[in-house]
Every structure is written in C-alpha cells, then in structure tokens.
Design a protein around this motif. Structure first.
Motif, PDB file in Angstrom:
ATOM      1  N   MET A   1       0.842  -1.196   0.000  1.00  0.00           N
ATOM      2  CA  MET A   1       0.000   0.000   0.000  1.00  0.00           C
ATOM      3  C   MET A   1       0.877   1.246   0.000  1.00  0.00           C
ATOM      4  N   ARG A   2       0.496   2.244  -0.769  1.00  0.00           N
ATOM      5  CA  ARG A   2       1.236   3.507  -0.833  1.00  0.00           C
ATOM      6  C   ARG A   2       0.625   4.483   0.181  1.00  0.00           C
ATOM      7  N   ILE A   3       1.398   4.808   1.205  1.00  0.00           N
ATOM      8  CA  ILE A   3       0.874   5.554   2.350  1.00  0.00           C
ATOM      9  C   ILE A   3       1.667   6.838   2.544  1.00  0.00           C
ATOM     10  N   ALA A   4       0.977   7.938   2.721  1.00  0.00           N
ATOM     11  CA  ALA A   4       1.606   9.206   3.101  1.00  0.00           C
ATOM     12  C   ALA A   4       1.353   9.451   4.582  1.00  0.00           C
ATOM     13  N   GLN A   5       2.417   9.689   5.333  1.00  0.00           N
ATOM     14  CA  GLN A   5       2.310  10.104   6.727  1.00  0.00           C
ATOM     15  C   GLN A   5       2.642  11.596   6.793  1.00  0.00           C
TER      16      GLN A   5
ATOM     17  N   PHE B   1      -0.649   8.380  -3.798  1.00  0.00           N
ATOM     18  CA  PHE B   1      -0.887   7.557  -2.610  1.00  0.00           C
ATOM     19  C   PHE B   1      -2.250   6.888  -2.632  1.00  0.00           C
ATOM     20  N   ASP B   2      -2.307   5.734  -1.961  1.00  0.00           N
ATOM     21  CA  ASP B   2      -3.585   5.061  -1.750  1.00  0.00           C
ATOM     22  C   ASP B   2      -4.332   5.687  -0.573  1.00  0.00           C
ATOM     23  N   VAL B   3      -3.582   6.174   0.405  1.00  0.00           N
ATOM     24  CA  VAL B   3      -4.190   6.788   1.576  1.00  0.00           C
ATOM     25  C   VAL B   3      -3.223   7.818   2.153  1.00  0.00           C
ATOM     26  N   ILE B   4      -3.782   8.900   2.681  1.00  0.00           N
ATOM     27  CA  ILE B   4      -3.010   9.938   3.364  1.00  0.00           C
ATOM     28  C   ILE B   4      -3.404   9.915   4.828  1.00  0.00           C
TER      29      ILE B   4
ATOM     30  N   SER C   1     -10.423  17.210   0.136  1.00  0.00           N
ATOM     31  CA  SER C   1     -10.741  17.376  -1.278  1.00  0.00           C
ATOM     32  C   SER C   1      -9.748  16.687  -2.200  1.00  0.00           C
ATOM     33  N   LEU C   2      -8.759  15.995  -1.649  1.00  0.00           N
ATOM     34  CA  LEU C   2      -7.699  15.420  -2.476  1.00  0.00           C
ATOM     35  C   LEU C   2      -8.115  14.083  -3.071  1.00  0.00           C
ATOM     36  N   ALA C   3      -7.325  13.632  -4.044  1.00  0.00           N
ATOM     37  CA  ALA C   3      -7.647  12.397  -4.758  1.00  0.00           C
ATOM     38  C   ALA C   3      -7.587  11.182  -3.842  1.00  0.00           C
ATOM     39  N   ALA C   4      -6.630  11.146  -2.949  1.00  0.00           N
ATOM     40  CA  ALA C   4      -6.490  10.006  -2.043  1.00  0.00           C
ATOM     41  C   ALA C   4      -7.309  10.245  -0.775  1.00  0.00           C
ATOM     42  N   PRO C   5      -7.949   9.208  -0.232  1.00  0.00           N
ATOM     43  CA  PRO C   5      -8.690   9.381   1.017  1.00  0.00           C
ATOM     44  C   PRO C   5      -7.739   9.691   2.164  1.00  0.00           C
TER      45      PRO C   5
ATOM     46  N   TYR D   1      -6.720   1.740   7.088  1.00  0.00           N
ATOM     47  CA  TYR D   1      -6.375   2.180   5.730  1.00  0.00           C
ATOM     48  C   TYR D   1      -7.105   1.329   4.695  1.00  0.00           C
ATOM     49  N   GLU D   2      -7.087   0.013   4.897  1.00  0.00           N
ATOM     50  CA  GLU D   2      -7.694  -0.883   3.916  1.00  0.00           C
ATOM     51  C   GLU D   2      -9.192  -0.629   3.799  1.00  0.00           C
ATOM     52  N   ARG D   3      -9.848  -0.394   4.904  1.00  0.00           N
ATOM     53  CA  ARG D   3     -11.276  -0.112   4.854  1.00  0.00           C
ATOM     54  C   ARG D   3     -11.532   1.223   4.145  1.00  0.00           C
ATOM     55  N   LEU D   4     -10.688   2.211   4.423  1.00  0.00           N
ATOM     56  CA  LEU D   4     -10.872   3.520   3.814  1.00  0.00           C
ATOM     57  C   LEU D   4     -10.645   3.453   2.300  1.00  0.00           C
ATOM     58  N   VAL D   5      -9.610   2.736   1.895  1.00  0.00           N
ATOM     59  CA  VAL D   5      -9.330   2.586   0.466  1.00  0.00           C
ATOM     60  C   VAL D   5     -10.471   1.839  -0.217  1.00  0.00           C
ATOM     61  N   GLY D   6     -11.025   0.853   0.474  1.00  0.00           N
ATOM     62  CA  GLY D   6     -12.129   0.093  -0.092  1.00  0.00           C
ATOM     63  C   GLY D   6     -13.361   0.940  -0.323  1.00  0.00           C
ATOM     64  N   MET D   7     -13.489   2.039   0.412  1.00  0.00           N
ATOM     65  CA  MET D   7     -14.636   2.936   0.258  1.00  0.00           C
ATOM     66  C   MET D   7     -14.431   3.994  -0.819  1.00  0.00           C
ATOM     67  N   ARG D   8     -13.231   4.087  -1.341  1.00  0.00           N
ATOM     68  CA  ARG D   8     -12.911   5.209  -2.216  1.00  0.00           C
ATOM     69  C   ARG D   8     -13.854   5.333  -3.400  1.00  0.00           C
ATOM     70  N   ASP D   9     -14.263   4.202  -3.940  1.00  0.00           N
ATOM     71  CA  ASP D   9     -15.121   4.244  -5.123  1.00  0.00           C
ATOM     72  C   ASP D   9     -16.601   4.145  -4.785  1.00  0.00           C
TER      73      ASP D   9
END
Length: 371
Positions: A1-5, A88-91, A105-109, A338-346
């Motif tokens: 997973m691509r993660i921004a901290q 990123f997949d998640v921030i 408002s960004l592309a990544a959740p 993170y995984e749950r949040l990414v799963g909701m993105r769409d």
C-alpha cells in the motif's frame, strides 16, 4: 500500500527531545516500512526515517527561533501533500484540525488521528462543519469531550518499538516526573509526594514559553525549597530518557486534565517502571491497577499508594507493555483502517455519509466505516 504520513513541523520525526506526536509518527512510519508498505513521510528535513522523506522545511520549526508564524510553513506542507496526493492510496494526517478542509478534497482518502485535547469550545463548530471526515482517537476517553456527532473510524492506542527502551530490573530508588512543566501536568503534586514520602524526585521536563511564568513563580521555588530531595534535570531524550525512566522506582503522572493518551506511561512501562497516576483522562485505559501501576483520585490516596506502587513486579510491567503497546500492534490496527478507507474510495457519496458510528468503549482499532 502507498501511504503518506503527514507530521507536524514543530519538531523533527523523531524529535530530539520533547515531542509526543512526532515520536508516535516515527514509530508508526518505521513499522509500516517493516511491514512492507511504500511510505512517504512529510516532515521537517532533519527527520530520520527508512521511508521516503519529503522535507517541507529544512529543520524543525522549534529550532528556528526567527520563525514566528508556523501557519505559513503549514501552508507549504499542505501544498506539498496536495501536489503529490495522486501518488498515494491513503493519506494519514497527524495535524489535528490543520489542513482538514484541504485534505478532504484530495484524490487520495485521508485519515486524521487526533492527538490533542478535544475539550476546547472552539473545536465544536469546526467538527460540526466537517462531520464526515474519518477520525481516529488515541483513547476512548478522548472522544467524550467532543460533543459532536463525527465520523469516528476507530480508537488506536499508541505503541512503541519493543527495543526502543530497554527493561531494567533494578532501579536507582527515585521517583520520576517526565513531561511538560504546566499547570495541567501538576508537577507540584509530584513535588508534594516526594516531600511527604521522603523519596527523592527527579524532574525531566520542557518549559514552554506559555508556561514560563508558572515555572518561575510556582515550580522553581518549590524545587529550591526542597533542594537535595527534588532535582530538575531539564529535557531528556534518547539514551538519557532510557536511563532516566529505567532508573526510576516509579513514574509519577499526577495529571489534572483530560489527558488524551499520556505517552510517557507506556515509555515507563517499557522500562519495567510502574506508574502512579491520577484517575484522569486516558490513564484508566492505559494502566492496570497493581499490574502496571496504581490509579488514585486525590493526594491522600497517592501518598497511601506510594509503597504499593513500589512493590509492583517490574517484569510484569514489561510483559504487559509487550502485550498491549507494541508498535507492531499499532501499525497493524492502522493498516486495517487504511484498507477499509481505500475500499470505500469508489463508493457513492451517499454510502460514505451513511457510515455507521463506533460506540465508546469498543475494542481499540475497531473500524466503523461503512461496509
């Protein structure tokens, strides 16, 4: 997973001395890297990490006394995150309210861990304005002071690497106070316990400018009055902190405010040092009576509990730390979020707005975002 901290810029990650949030960000970041994730840390340039470092300023703002307005540099930080959001997949933001209107408002959740106190009146209208942003509390008690229906994603208690602070079986026979010199931390209570019990006290603490008057008029005179029994050693970090906490027979945590977590409690536990704490804020969630410490409600109870806390088995304190407060446990709980949040993105916006809410008291790390 691509993660921004995304870390605050006031201190480096990890901080050289005092800095609880930045320390937690460091432990989480390094553990996520060890778990195999692709992590980018947005922080000051003097930070140290195995992740990719994006330096929004050359060094920690606290070390640059010519800087007056930190908000300018927070703007730079947020601009940097926005420019790279699609990578990123998640921030994961550790800035509390700073930047939430932009990050949503960004592309990544974006997931927001709230590290600070939530009992301030000014916070209510802010969170009423942004009720759907996924928030993480660092204790269940922290939530009680935000009387707004917000989108709690879970509670994740802090954790630290098991090798960060070594276990010490034999202490040096003093009580310890570690933290900030401020009215809500109540170093005066720690001094009173030492004076009335006759056990030496060492105080390792930071004095912020806002607390300078309190230090000069209240605490420094008390230390001078009890010279020989009470010693102020200044800020400690690194090996000095390990020696300081490990050498203590007990840590005093005499807080007088709704502490969101109290990182120093688990740092002491890692060393095998039990904690004598007031039953405020998160302390009852972190400590187990007669296992890792003793919880009290007033000074008479604290004085009566001194001998009791000194009898706690230090090996048992360390074992409880390893079971409940490792960095690996913390990182794995965040990954589930993170995984749950990414799963909701769409998902459709209506699905996100209809997310269920997690009740206070459920297991730390429980995800409440919509299935």
């Amino acid at each position: 997973m691509r993660i921004a901290q995304v870390a605050p810029l006031a201190e480096s990650v990890p901080p050289s001395l005092y800095g609880g949030t930045e320390r937690v960000v460091s432990w989480l970041t390094e553990e996520l890297v060890r778990l195999g994730h692709d992590v980018t840390l947005f922080a000051s340039g003097d930070s140290r990490t195995a992740a990719r470092l994006h330096a929004s300023v050359p060094k920690a703002l606290r070390l640059q006394p010519h800087i007056v307005d930190h908000s300018v540099y927070n703007g730079i930080l947020l601009g940097d995150v926005a420019d790279r959001a699609e990578e990123f997949d998640v921030i994961h933001s550790h800035l509390d309210v700073v930047g939430m209107p932009l990050l949503r408002s960004l592309a990544a959740p974006t997931l927001h861990t709230l590290h600070g106190r939530l009992d301030l009146d000014d916070l209510k209208p802010f969170y009423e304005r942004f009720p759907d942003e996924p928030l993480v509390s660092i204790s269940d008690h922290q939530r009680l002071h935000l009387p707004v229906d917000v989108n709690w994603a879970g509670t994740v208690l802090h954790g630290l690497p098991e090798d960060e602070l070594p276990f010490r079986a034999e202490p040096d026979g003093y009580l310890a106070f570690l933290g900030r010199i401020s009215p809500e931390k109540r170093p005066d209570r720690a001094i009173e316990i030492a004076a009335r019990s006759g056990i030496p006290l060492k105080i390792a603490a930071k004095v912020d400018r806002v607390d300078r008057e309190y230090w000069e008029t209240m605490i420094e005179p008390l230390i001078r009055h009890h010279r020989g029994l009470v010693e102020y050693v200044g800020e400690v970090g690194g090996r000095d902190k390990a020696d300081f906490l490990g050498g203590a027979s007990a840590l005093l945590f005499p807080i007088d405010w709704p502490e969101p977590f109290g990182l120093v409690m688990i740092e002491a536990m890692a060393c095998g040092t039990p904690v004598l704490a007031w039953r405020n804020g998160s302390a009852p969630e972190v400590l187990e009576d007669d296992v890792t410490g003793v919880l009290v409600e007033e000074m008479s109870g604290a004085l009566a509990a001194v001998e009791r806390v000194l009898r706690i088995d230090r090996q048992g304190v360390r074992a409880a730390f390893e079971k409940r407060f490792s960095a690996r446990r913390m990182a794995e709980e965040y990954v589930r979020l993170y995984e749950r949040l990414v799963g909701m993105r769409d998902r459709a916006p209506d699905d996100v707005a209809g997310a269920t809410r997690l009740g206070v008291g459920e297991a730390p790390g429980t995800v409440h975002l919509a299935e």
